[in-house]
Design a protein around this motif. Structure first.
Motif, PDB file in Angstrom:
ATOM      1  N   PRO A 168       0.720  -1.239  -0.156  1.00 13.91           N
ATOM      2  CA  PRO A 168      -0.167   0.091  -0.111  1.00 13.91           C
ATOM      3  C   PRO A 168       0.842   1.186   0.162  1.00 13.91           C
ATOM      4  CG  PRO A 168      -0.546  -1.540   1.818  1.00 13.91           C
ATOM      5  CD  PRO A 168       0.595  -1.886   1.237  1.00 13.91           C
ATOM      6  N   ALA A 169       0.479   2.167  -0.985  1.00 14.33           N
ATOM      7  CA  ALA A 169       1.296   3.370  -1.126  1.00 14.33           C
ATOM      8  C   ALA A 169       1.340   4.319   0.276  1.00 14.33           C
ATOM      9  CB  ALA A 169       0.757   4.357  -2.288  1.00 14.33           C
ATOM     10  N   PRO A 170       0.271   4.170   0.961  1.00 12.51           N
ATOM     11  CA  PRO A 170       0.219   5.057   2.174  1.00 12.51           C
ATOM     12  C   PRO A 170       1.129   4.238   3.231  1.00 12.51           C
ATOM     13  CG  PRO A 170      -1.841   5.001   1.447  1.00 12.51           C
ATOM     14  CD  PRO A 170      -1.224   3.928   0.689  1.00 12.51           C
ATOM     15  N   GLU A 171       1.048   3.207   3.184  1.00 11.40           N
ATOM     16  CA  GLU A 171       2.039   2.470   4.189  1.00 11.40           C
ATOM     17  C   GLU A 171       3.343   2.807   4.039  1.00 11.40           C
ATOM     18  OE1 GLU A 171       1.659  -0.439   7.625  1.00 11.40           O
ATOM     19  OE2 GLU A 171       0.717   0.975   6.743  1.00 11.40           O
ATOM     20  N   TRP A 172       3.803   2.795   2.805  1.00  7.89           N
ATOM     21  CA  TRP A 172       5.162   2.937   2.381  1.00  7.89           C
ATOM     22  C   TRP A 172       5.557   4.347   2.637  1.00  7.89           C
ATOM     23  CZ3 TRP A 172       9.001  -0.226  -0.172  1.00  7.89           C
ATOM     24  CH2 TRP A 172      10.098   0.511  -0.645  1.00  7.89           C
ATOM     25  N   ALA A 173       4.778   5.258   2.395  1.00  7.59           N
ATOM     26  CA  ALA A 173       5.054   6.654   2.576  1.00  7.59           C
ATOM     27  C   ALA A 173       5.428   6.896   4.292  1.00  7.59           C
ATOM     28  CB  ALA A 173       3.828   7.647   2.266  1.00  7.59           C
ATOM     29  N   TYR A 174       4.466   6.138   5.042  1.00  5.85           N
ATOM     30  CA  TYR A 174       4.614   6.390   6.320  1.00  5.85           C
ATOM     31  C   TYR A 174       5.855   5.880   6.983  1.00  5.85           C
ATOM     32  CZ  TYR A 174       3.678   6.083  11.444  1.00  5.85           C
ATOM     33  OH  TYR A 174       3.968   6.159  12.842  1.00  5.85           O
ATOM     34  N   TRP A 175       6.092   4.600   6.736  1.00  9.82           N
ATOM     35  CA  TRP A 175       7.176   3.785   7.161  1.00  9.82           C
ATOM     36  C   TRP A 175       8.728   4.245   6.814  1.00  9.82           C
ATOM     37  CZ3 TRP A 175       6.346   1.622  11.903  1.00  9.82           C
ATOM     38  CH2 TRP A 175       5.090   1.317  12.136  1.00  9.82           C
ATOM     39  N   ALA A 224      -7.998   0.534   5.190  1.00  2.00           N
ATOM     40  CA  ALA A 224      -8.378   0.015   6.609  1.00  2.00           C
ATOM     41  C   ALA A 224      -7.748   0.826   7.755  1.00  2.00           C
ATOM     42  CB  ALA A 224      -8.605  -1.505   6.749  1.00  2.00           C
ATOM     43  N   PRO A 225      -7.308   2.103   7.656  1.00  4.43           N
ATOM     44  CA  PRO A 225      -6.441   2.783   8.812  1.00  4.43           C
ATOM     45  C   PRO A 225      -6.973   2.654   9.957  1.00  4.43           C
ATOM     46  CG  PRO A 225      -7.897   4.390   7.567  1.00  4.43           C
ATOM     47  CD  PRO A 225      -8.164   3.242   6.904  1.00  4.43           C
ATOM     48  N   GLY A 226      -5.651   2.718  10.888  1.00  4.42           N
ATOM     49  CA  GLY A 226      -6.036   2.644  12.106  1.00  4.42           C
ATOM     50  C   GLY A 226      -5.175   1.720  12.768  1.00  4.42           C
ATOM     51  N   HIS A 227      -5.015   0.535  12.695  1.00  5.18           N
ATOM     52  CA  HIS A 227      -3.834  -0.488  13.056  1.00  5.18           C
ATOM     53  C   HIS A 227      -2.405   0.048  12.571  1.00  5.18           C
ATOM     54  CE1 HIS A 227      -2.213  -3.979  14.361  1.00  5.18           C
ATOM     55  NE2 HIS A 227      -1.375  -4.467  13.407  1.00  5.18           N
ATOM     56  N   THR A 228      -2.116   0.562  11.447  1.00  5.36           N
ATOM     57  CA  THR A 228      -1.327   1.268  10.953  1.00  5.36           C
ATOM     58  C   THR A 228      -1.783   2.184   9.904  1.00  5.36           C
ATOM     59  OG1 THR A 228      -0.769  -0.051   8.920  1.00  5.36           O
ATOM     60  CG2 THR A 228       0.397  -0.749  11.107  1.00  5.36           C
ATOM     61  N   PRO A 229      -1.069   3.432   9.557  1.00  3.88           N
ATOM     62  CA  PRO A 229      -1.667   4.550   8.661  1.00  3.88           C
ATOM     63  C   PRO A 229      -2.197   3.904   7.308  1.00  3.88           C
ATOM     64  CG  PRO A 229       0.141   5.392   9.805  1.00  3.88           C
ATOM     65  CD  PRO A 229      -0.040   3.909  10.002  1.00  3.88           C
ATOM     66  N   GLY A 230      -1.584   2.718   6.724  1.00  9.92           N
ATOM     67  CA  GLY A 230      -1.796   2.401   5.439  1.00  9.92           C
ATOM     68  C   GLY A 230      -2.186   0.964   5.441  1.00  9.92           C
ATOM     69  N   HIS A 231      -2.883   0.483   6.760  1.00 15.66           N
ATOM     70  CA  HIS A 231      -3.415  -0.820   6.869  1.00 15.66           C
ATOM     71  C   HIS A 231      -4.415  -1.156   5.645  1.00 15.66           C
ATOM     72  CE1 HIS A 231      -6.006  -3.758   8.852  1.00 15.66           C
ATOM     73  NE2 HIS A 231      -4.658  -4.595   8.885  1.00 15.66           N
ATOM     74  N   THR A 232      -4.532  -2.361   5.241  1.00 18.20           N
ATOM     75  CA  THR A 232      -5.395  -2.617   3.936  1.00 18.20           C
ATOM     76  C   THR A 232      -6.071  -4.027   4.054  1.00 18.20           C
ATOM     77  OG1 THR A 232      -3.828  -0.996   2.487  1.00 18.20           O
ATOM     78  CG2 THR A 232      -5.355  -2.732   1.578  1.00 18.20           C
ATOM     79  N   VAL A 233      -7.155  -4.179   3.783  1.00 18.19           N
ATOM     80  CA  VAL A 233      -7.713  -5.230   3.571  1.00 18.19           C
ATOM     81  C   VAL A 233      -8.273  -5.712   2.128  1.00 18.19           C
ATOM     82  CG1 VAL A 233      -8.767  -4.979   6.014  1.00 18.19           C
ATOM     83  CG2 VAL A 233     -10.034  -4.473   4.063  1.00 18.19           C
ATOM     84  N   PHE A 234      -8.750  -6.734   2.100  1.00 20.14           N
ATOM     85  CA  PHE A 234      -8.908  -7.290   0.546  1.00 20.14           C
ATOM     86  C   PHE A 234     -10.258  -7.985   0.551  1.00 20.14           C
ATOM     87  CE2 PHE A 234      -4.552  -7.450   2.093  1.00 20.14           C
ATOM     88  CZ  PHE A 234      -3.765  -6.806   0.980  1.00 20.14           C
ATOM     89  N   ALA A 235     -11.001  -7.758  -0.580  1.00 21.01           N
ATOM     90  CA  ALA A 235     -12.276  -8.180  -0.894  1.00 21.01           C
ATOM     91  C   ALA A 235     -11.892  -9.109  -2.053  1.00 21.01           C
ATOM     92  CB  ALA A 235     -13.337  -7.241  -1.247  1.00 21.01           C
TER      93      ALA A 235
END
Length: 322
Positions: A168-175, A224-235
């Motif tokens: 996830p791009a937001p996860e990469w940007a944060y960490w 699905a943010p919260g656990h981490t800023p870019g946390h992502t789930v999948f359908a």
């Protein structure tokens, strides 16, 4: 005619047991010492899914484990779930999705680098008949070590050498932001450094995606943010069937499904994690979707029922055929 008394019966039973113990052919079998492989296959439409057990970690917990309720309430919930008060059972289950065109691995496990009781993914891949070289695509939900460490082995070699790695791009940007690293508390700095260990030398092989996009046929990402800023789930959708891959929206369901408003210390933004949890759980319960959770008891899939105070997880019945 003789009468068989309780005393006679017990005496006969004892004699038979003594005779069996003296007969080597009737001796008890030695304990196996190992369990069967952790593999469970099921279908979503035309897709074949393989849940692969990577082991378990007994996460130490204290009275700071939940931020927004007294620990006495947490202890009561742990008692109700037959859990000890000083540790949280944290299983790890990764998922292989065979779309018919690609083998997609969602999260990569611990790489044997979290706890001695975890790191079974490669053995279970072998038992499932899946060559790591055959995995076409790795899709990561977030950057905590138990989800990304399995990209590499302890010698820093890629475990899935032919796989495209998508994050996830937001996860990469944060960490990967140095300012965030420098501002982080000491324990979180270790997590930042671990991400750099995993990704720095393979950054050119990593594809970033925006949550909301489809990453493979029938696999849609959801923020699905919260656990981490870019946390992502999948359908995952195929035919008229669907599955929600909850990632770390909730850890053990006996605690966090039953008490969805609890803010865990390991959630970076506790309020956002609660909002995400309720939103996704409401959707899954209303749509009667099959769900799987990374830290749910193996094989980690089932359904969610909405209750007066939270949700209840109903595990799938184990099926020997697809």
């Amino acid at each position: 005619m003789s009468i068989l008394s309780r005393r006679t019966l017990l005496a006969g039973t004892a004699a038979a047991a003594l005779a069996a113990s003296a007969d080597p052919a009737a001796a008890g079998a030695p304990v196996a010492g190992t369990a069967t492989p952790g593999i469970y296959r099921y279908k979503i439409g035309a897709f074949e899914l393989t849940a692969l057990y990577d082991g378990i970690w007994y996460r130490p917990i204290t009275d700071t484990f939940i931020r927004n309720v007294p620990f006495a309430e947490v202890e009561h919930a742990l008692d109700a779930a037959f859990m000890p008060h000083d540790k949280l059972a944290t299983p790890f289950t990764t998922l292989i999705v065979n779309t018919g065109k690609k083998l997609v691995l969602i999260d990569t496990g611990t790489g044997g680098q979290i706890a001695p009781s975890a790191g079974m993914l490669r053995d279970n891949l072998a038992a499932a008949g899946i060559d790591p070289k055959a995995v076409d695509q790795i899709v990561i939900s977030h950057f905590h070590p138990d989800h990304i460490n399995g990209i590499k082995d302890k010698d820093n070699e890629l475990i899935f050498p032919n796989a495209e790695i998508m994050v996830p791009a937001p996860e990469w940007a944060y960490w990967m932001n140095d300012a965030n690293l420098n501002a982080a508390p000491a324990d979180l700095k270790l997590t930042f450094r671990n991400q750099r260990r995993i990704f720095t030398d393979i950054a050119g092989q990593v594809t970033q995606f925006e949550p909301g996009k489809e990453v493979a046929t029938g696999i849609v990402t959801l923020p699905a943010p919260g656990h981490t800023p870019g946390h992502t789930v999948f359908a995952i959708h195929s035919g008229d069937r669907s599955l929600m891959v909850l990632s770390d929206t909730a850890q053990h369901p006996a605690v966090f499904a039953r008490h969805p408003d609890w803010q865990a210390a390991f959630d970076i933004d506790g309020k956002a994690a609660v909002a995400t949890r309720r939103k996704l759980f409401d959707r899954a319960a209303a749509d009667r979707m099959l769900v799987t959770g990374y830290h749910f008891p193996f094989p980690a899939c089932g359904h969610l029922i909405k209750t007066a105070s939270g949700y209840e997880h109903v595990p799938v019945e184990w099926q020997p055929t697809l």
